[in-house]
Design a protein around this motif. Sequence first.
Motif, PDB file in Angstrom:
ATOM      1  N   HIS A 110       0.825  -1.216   0.000  1.00 25.93           N
ATOM      2  CA  HIS A 110       0.000   0.000   0.000  1.00 25.93           C
ATOM      3  C   HIS A 110       0.857   1.264   0.000  1.00 25.93           C
ATOM      4  CE1 HIS A 110      -3.769  -2.240   1.657  1.00 25.93           C
ATOM      5  NE2 HIS A 110      -3.483  -2.548   0.409  1.00 25.93           N
ATOM      6  N   GLN A 111       1.974   1.231   0.721  1.00 30.60           N
ATOM      7  CA  GLN A 111       2.888   2.374   0.716  1.00 30.60           C
ATOM      8  C   GLN A 111       3.455   2.594  -0.688  1.00 30.60           C
ATOM      9  OE1 GLN A 111       3.886   4.622   3.235  1.00 30.60           O
ATOM     10  NE2 GLN A 111       2.114   3.761   4.240  1.00 30.60           N
ATOM     11  N   LEU A 112       3.881   1.513  -1.321  1.00 33.09           N
ATOM     12  CA  LEU A 112       4.392   1.609  -2.686  1.00 33.09           C
ATOM     13  C   LEU A 112       3.328   2.168  -3.621  1.00 33.09           C
ATOM     14  CD1 LEU A 112       6.312  -1.777  -2.867  1.00 33.09           C
ATOM     15  CD2 LEU A 112       7.359   0.486  -3.130  1.00 33.09           C
ATOM     16  N   GLU A 113       2.117   1.612  -3.554  1.00 32.66           N
ATOM     17  CA  GLU A 113       1.034   2.068  -4.430  1.00 32.66           C
ATOM     18  C   GLU A 113       0.731   3.545  -4.218  1.00 32.66           C
ATOM     19  OE1 GLU A 113      -2.127  -0.606  -3.409  1.00 32.66           O
ATOM     20  OE2 GLU A 113      -1.541  -2.056  -4.947  1.00 32.66           O
ATOM     21  N   GLY A 114       0.659   3.972  -2.973  1.00 29.19           N
ATOM     22  CA  GLY A 114       0.371   5.375  -2.682  1.00 29.19           C
ATOM     23  C   GLY A 114       1.450   6.301  -3.214  1.00 29.19           C
ATOM     24  N   THR A 115       2.701   5.909  -3.046  1.00 27.61           N
ATOM     25  CA  THR A 115       3.824   6.704  -3.538  1.00 27.61           C
ATOM     26  C   THR A 115       3.810   6.767  -5.059  1.00 27.61           C
ATOM     27  OG1 THR A 115       5.147   6.164  -1.604  1.00 27.61           O
ATOM     28  CG2 THR A 115       6.351   6.862  -3.576  1.00 27.61           C
ATOM     29  N   ILE A 116       3.578   5.628  -5.684  1.00 25.18           N
ATOM     30  CA  ILE A 116       3.548   5.545  -7.147  1.00 25.18           C
ATOM     31  C   ILE A 116       2.403   6.393  -7.705  1.00 25.18           C
ATOM     32  CG2 ILE A 116       3.055   3.942  -9.045  1.00 25.18           C
ATOM     33  CD1 ILE A 116       4.676   1.827  -7.293  1.00 25.18           C
ATOM     34  N   ALA A 117       1.230   6.301  -7.109  1.00 25.26           N
ATOM     35  CA  ALA A 117       0.083   7.097  -7.563  1.00 25.26           C
ATOM     36  C   ALA A 117       0.353   8.588  -7.387  1.00 25.26           C
ATOM     37  CB  ALA A 117      -1.177   6.686  -6.798  1.00 25.26           C
ATOM     38  N   ALA A 118       0.944   8.955  -6.258  1.00 29.45           N
ATOM     39  CA  ALA A 118       1.242  10.366  -5.991  1.00 29.45           C
ATOM     40  C   ALA A 118       2.247  10.928  -6.993  1.00 29.45           C
ATOM     41  CB  ALA A 118       1.768  10.537  -4.567  1.00 29.45           C
ATOM     42  N   ARG A 119       3.068  10.066  -7.540  1.00 33.19           N
ATOM     43  CA  ARG A 119       4.057  10.500  -8.539  1.00 33.19           C
ATOM     44  C   ARG A 119       3.465  10.536  -9.944  1.00 33.19           C
ATOM     45  NH1 ARG A 119       9.654   8.070  -8.154  1.00 33.19           N
ATOM     46  NH2 ARG A 119       9.945   9.701  -9.697  1.00 33.19           N
ATOM     47  N   GLY A 120       2.176  10.202 -10.068  1.00 33.46           N
ATOM     48  CA  GLY A 120       1.476  10.366 -11.342  1.00 33.46           C
ATOM     49  C   GLY A 120       1.553   9.211 -12.311  1.00 33.46           C
ATOM     50  N   PHE A 121       2.000   8.050 -11.866  1.00 33.59           N
ATOM     51  CA  PHE A 121       2.034   6.894 -12.759  1.00 33.59           C
ATOM     52  C   PHE A 121       0.632   6.314 -12.931  1.00 33.59           C
ATOM     53  CE2 PHE A 121       6.428   7.167 -11.262  1.00 33.59           C
ATOM     54  CZ  PHE A 121       7.100   7.095 -12.472  1.00 33.59           C
ATOM     55  N   ASP A 122       0.425   5.605 -14.051  1.00 31.70           N
ATOM     56  CA  ASP A 122      -0.895   5.060 -14.377  1.00 31.70           C
ATOM     57  C   ASP A 122      -1.020   3.553 -14.192  1.00 31.70           C
ATOM     58  OD1 ASP A 122      -1.981   7.577 -15.264  1.00 31.70           O
ATOM     59  OD2 ASP A 122      -0.767   7.354 -17.080  1.00 31.70           O
ATOM     60  N   GLU A 123       0.095   2.836 -14.238  1.00 29.80           N
ATOM     61  CA  GLU A 123       0.054   1.376 -14.143  1.00 29.80           C
ATOM     62  C   GLU A 123       1.182   0.870 -13.257  1.00 29.80           C
ATOM     63  OE1 GLU A 123      -1.464   0.649 -18.762  1.00 29.80           O
ATOM     64  OE2 GLU A 123       0.388  -0.282 -18.080  1.00 29.80           O
ATOM     65  N   ILE A 124       0.883  -0.231 -12.560  1.00 27.11           N
ATOM     66  CA  ILE A 124       1.899  -0.934 -11.774  1.00 27.11           C
ATOM     67  C   ILE A 124       1.960  -2.370 -12.290  1.00 27.11           C
ATOM     68  CG2 ILE A 124       2.620  -1.777  -9.511  1.00 27.11           C
ATOM     69  CD1 ILE A 124       0.960   0.516  -8.275  1.00 27.11           C
ATOM     70  N   TRP A 125       3.149  -2.819 -12.605  1.00 26.92           N
ATOM     71  CA  TRP A 125       3.387  -4.183 -13.051  1.00 26.92           C
ATOM     72  C   TRP A 125       4.204  -4.913 -11.984  1.00 26.92           C
ATOM     73  CZ3 TRP A 125       1.953  -6.292 -17.884  1.00 26.92           C
ATOM     74  CH2 TRP A 125       1.277  -5.400 -18.717  1.00 26.92           C
ATOM     75  N   ILE A 126       3.964  -6.187 -11.851  1.00 25.17           N
ATOM     76  CA  ILE A 126       4.709  -7.032 -10.911  1.00 25.17           C
ATOM     77  C   ILE A 126       4.943  -8.386 -11.575  1.00 25.17           C
ATOM     78  CG2 ILE A 126       4.661  -8.253  -8.694  1.00 25.17           C
ATOM     79  CD1 ILE A 126       2.798  -6.059  -7.640  1.00 25.17           C
TER      80      ILE A 126
END
Length: 169
Positions: free
Chosen positions: A106-122
């Motif tokens: 959740h911390q990663l997702e929140g940081t990534i979203a706040a930085r304006g990215f649109d997709e997360i891949w794993i």
Amino acid sequence: MKTFYQDFLIRDWVPGDRAAAAAIIGSVLAEYGLRWEPTGADQDVLKIETFYQSRGGEFWVVEQHGKLVGTAAYYPIQRGRNAVEIRKMYLLPDSRGLGLGRFLLHQLEGTIAARGFDEIWIETASVLQEAVKLYENSGYQPAEGVETARCDRVYVKILTQTSIVNPQE
């Protein structure tokens, strides 16, 4: 980055963490019968400045009582649309089962979203059953195109205003 979860400190990686972070990842891989690949899939852990910091990503370590017990990271990738890949999310056995992995995600997702990215891949391996369950229960959808030899699964999550849980929850 600096935050706490129970008695765990999650903070930015510093060069003095290199050996301990590599040891954690190697240990967890071995626990699941996977090989440490210092010249392949794991070279990023030995070159964090090049693979993460200079590319606009972040590499975090998890500390408990002054000892590193986990890692988590992400960096921008060319796959998808304005995307990042979450990488190297590993916890030593005594740090599992406490909700820390979910908190880190959740911390990663929140940081990534706040930085304006649109997709997360794993990318992950089926043998990492706890990780697979965490990703699937967190809204990641199976996708195609595994790029790492030891992985056999790839997931993607499209970020929207409603898909990211408040990382402080």
